[in-house]
Design an enzyme around this catalytic site. Structure first.
Site, short mmCIF file in Angstrom:
data_model
loop_
_atom_site.label_atom_id
_atom_site.label_comp_id
_atom_site.label_asym_id
_atom_site.label_seq_id
_atom_site.Cartn_x
_atom_site.Cartn_y
_atom_site.Cartn_z
N HIS A 1 0.85 -1.20 0.00
CA HIS A 1 0.00 0.00 0.00
C HIS A 1 0.88 1.25 0.00
O HIS A 1 0.68 2.16 -0.81
CB HIS A 1 -0.92 -0.01 1.24
N GLU A 2 1.85 1.28 0.90
CA GLU A 2 2.69 2.47 1.01
C GLU A 2 3.49 2.70 -0.27
O GLU A 2 3.55 3.82 -0.78
CB GLU A 2 3.63 2.36 2.22
N HIS B 1 1.69 4.34 -3.15
CA HIS B 1 1.57 5.81 -3.16
C HIS B 1 2.64 6.41 -4.05
O HIS B 1 2.40 7.37 -4.78
CB HIS B 1 1.71 6.37 -1.75
#
Ligand code: NAG
Ligand code: NAG
Ligand code: NAG
Ligand code: NAG
Ligand code: NAG
Ligand code: CA
Ligand code: CA
Length: 649
Positions: free
Chosen positions: A449-450, A453
């Site tokens: 997820h990170e 970004h």
């Protein structure tokens, strides 16, 4: 260079300052002279007996080979054998190691040729002596007496002379040029040369001090005089220089007269293995750790993941950060001198007890997502995170700085994306909802997820513009794409559209979104118009709606095209691979600050280009099921659901 950049976190967004630095490592060719016809291994069918009489000259021993008398007598036999069978004068033979193997009883004798008190670097011998003192096999690459006769005698004196000083400095500069850590003339003037003796062998050597840290980690290097046989069989006087750097530990032979590098080795091994939850195990609830060898994808990371002895490389530097600060170069990292990153992990203990495993896992997962996204087009030209961009496209110097167990927060994680050319920064926190606390580093969906970004911020509006997915709908989709790539990594062959996925389940103990991702309207009722509900102002709630819509699209694509067992196969005939591809392609197509409708249209256009529109209806049906059909619209600031698909679908 200091720039403002937005930091996107798993649960909340903040603003912070990020600075950038560029470090460049490049691979250097290592080599030694090819000595044709030398070093043949002779194995005797019948062991050879050699007599050692009292007139035979005893061999000299160095360092750890000053062993017991039984070993020594075998070494004397080996020396006598070399002298008699190969006409090598005993005075030119130095035993570097000799020991008797406890199991086989064979004594292994390793020797080096010397001349005038200096070593012939590549004049080596090994002689194997059985328990009865007979030679069973041997090999040597000693220089011929002829070649020795032609080289002027050297002087291995402990005393450094002025001429040594100058020639060593020239050689040192030349070596640094070769390994691309240039030392300037003014650096060279500051360097001092002193004579000393080697701590193991007690032999004379020189130390070079006041060396710039870019050239030698501890500001010093060692050197000694030697001879080397060149490919044509002639001998050259060389400086044998040992130089320890961040990612390398060079052992080089540099010509004393010409300054050219005659041979160079790197003592740092670049084989890689990691004891981790592999990429098909999302977290410790799903499976266990295993040792994964050479996981780097050769297209995405042609030179591997590790460029040193620790968790640093071209794509990411992973380290501890208990204080939550912004330094990284000097932060703690686990070591591996042989490329094996294998550390203990006891999840019943506090996270700080297993920081080495946590950093290793973080390094592994960030590299995994780097390589995966590279294959799907988040490459150097598209503005990815790499120190060196091998293609020469895009801007390098921006590997991800990834902090494990970052002390600046708990129960969260975040990622900062400055423009291409500046480091992305990932902070992974520990989570306090369970006892003992848990470590987000071990949950792939959070790390993925990170990292995503970074992908969505760089791809949307181009790599130089980091301000396209800040807040509101665009920022919400940023969160949604991050959950989506994490979801795609978890879908396995054998899964069906009935598989539900919960984000953050390991770390938080119960998940961190309102609903599981599901194709069931009961399990997850989200639709486009949810954006107008109370509680849906924040980017995470908005993102959850977007990721849920994409979850429907993903399963329609899989049902229509089948499932690739491994996304890394990049098999664009399979539904999950097509989904990842058109989602990333859509990011490149869409404008800065996109709306849900823009992003939908970009994905449909991406499929048009990838497959000629083969999946058009499957994709539309996924969007329409969640209210993003052809007539979905924003009216008086309200998001109006529409469940219809284009005619013909
Ligand atoms: C080696 O150099 C030292 C110091 O200059 C000198 O004293 C010695 O005689 C030299 N030995 C030989 C064999 O040239
Ligand atoms: C490697 O480990 C040693 C202790 O064993 C430590 O002093 C050193 O800082 C470590 N190096 C790195 C780069 O972490
Ligand atoms: C990309 O990397 C290559 C290789 O390191 C380098 O030569 C080139 O200058 C870099 N390009 C940019 C724009 O940074
Ligand atoms: C994490 O779990 C706790 C309790 O287990 C729950 O109250 C909390 O809402 C969860 N955090 C998030 C962000 O969902
Ligand atoms: C995709 O776009 C490329 C570049 O414009 C074009 O060459 C190719 O034909 C397109 N493919 C399809 C299927 O439209
Ligand atoms: Ca870049
Ligand atoms: Ca961008």
């Amino acid at each position: 260079m200091v720039k403002l950049t937005s930091i996107v976190s798993l649960l909340a967004a903040t603003l912070a300052t990020v600075s950038a630095a560029a470090d460049h490592h490049q691979d250097i060719v290592t080599f030694t002279p090819e000595l044709s016809g030398k070093g043949q291994f002779k194995v005797y069918d019948k062991p050879v007996t050699v007599s050692t009489d009292s007139s035979a000259q005893a061999a000299s021993f160095v360092g750890g080979s000053k062993k017991d008398s039984a070993v020594k007598s075998k070494a004397d036999i080996a020396v006598a054998y070399l002298a008699k069978n190969h006409k090598i004068p005993a005075e030119n033979i130095k035993i570097t190691d000799a020991y008797t193997d406890a199991r086989s009883g064979i004594t292994h004798v390793y020797a080096r040729q010397t001349n005038g008190g200096v070593d012939v670097a590549n004049g080596l011998a090994n002689v194997n002596v059985d328990s009865k003192g007979r030679i069973i096999s041997s090999s040597h690459s000693f220089a011929s007496t002829d070649a020795l006769g032609k080289v002027k005698r050297s002087n291995g004196s402990l005393v450094a002379r002025a001429s040594d000083d100058a020639s060593l400095k020239t050689a040192f500069k030349s070596l640094n040029d070769y390994v691309k850590t240039a030392v300037s003339d003014s650096d060279l003037n500051k360097i001092t040369v002193a004579s000393t003796s080697n701590f193991v062998s007690g032999e004379p050597q020189f130390t070079i001090t006041n060396v710039p840290s870019a050239s030698a980690v501890d500001g010093s290097a060692t050197a000694k005089k030697a001879l080397i046989q060149k490919a044509d069989g002639s001998l050259a006087h060389v400086w044998e220089i040992t130089l320890k750097q961040d990612s390398h530990w060079w052992s080089a032979h540099v010509n004393q007269d010409t300054g050219s590098v005659e041979a160079i080795h790197d003592w740092v091994s670049h084989a890689e293995s990691y004891n981790v939850y592999p990429r098909n195990v999302n977290d410790p609830l799903e499976g266990s750790r295993s040792v994964v060898s050479s996981p780097a994808n050769t297209n995405a990371s042609p030179k591997g993941w590790v460029t040193g002895t620790t968790t640093t490389g071209n794509n990411v530097w992973a380290q501890n950060n208990p204080t939550g600060g912004s330094t990284w170069q000097t932060n703690y990292r686990p070591n591996s001198t042989n490329g094996a990153f294998d550390f203990p992990l006891d999840l019943t203990k506090a996270p700080s007890s297993y920081i080495d495993s946590a950093i290793t896992q973080l390094f592994y997962t960030v590299n995994t997502v780097h390589d995966l996204s590279y294959l799907y087009g988040f490459d150097e030209a598209a503005g990815n995170f790499q120190d060196v961009n091998y293609s020469g496209k895009g801007v390098g110097g921006d590997y991800v700085i990834a902090y494990a167990q970052d002390g600046s927060g708990t129960d969260n994680a975040n990622f900062a994306t400055p423009p291409d050319g500046q480091h992305g920064v990932m902070r992974m926190y520990t989570w306090t909802q369970t006892n003992p606390n848990r470590d987000g580093d071990f949950e792939q969906d959070i790390v993925a997820h990170e990292f995503t970004h970074g992908i969505s911020n760089r791809l949307t509006g181009g790599p130089a513009n980091s301000n396209c997915l800040g807040s509101g709908e665009p920022g919400g989709m940023g969160e949604g794409w991050s959950d989506t790539v994490a979801n795609l990594l978890r879908i396995k062959s054998g899964d069906t559209r009935s598989r539900n996925l919960v984000l953050g389940e390991y770390s938080n103990g119960s998940g961190i979104r309102n609903y599981p991702y599901s194709t069931s309207l009961t399990t997850n009722p989200s639709t486009y118009s949810y954006l107008d509900k109370s509680g849906y102002n924040g980017v995470h709630a908005i993102g959850e709606v977007w990721a849920e819509i994409l979850y429907e699209v993903i399963w329609n694509l899989i049902d229509a095209n089948g499932i690739a067992a491994d996304l890394f196969s990049h098999d664009l005939t399979k539904g999950n691979s097509i989904a990842l591809q058109i989602i990333l392609d859509g990011m490149k197509l869409q404008p800065c600050k996109p709306t849900f409708l823009n992003a939908r249209d970009a994905i449909i256009q991406a499929d048009q280009n990838l497959t000629g529109g083969k999946n058009k209806c499957a994709i539309w049906k996924g969007f329409a099921k969640r209210g993003l059909g052809v007539k979905a619209v924003v009216k008086s600031r309200r998001h109006i659901d529409d469940f219809t698909v284009p005619s013909g679908c």
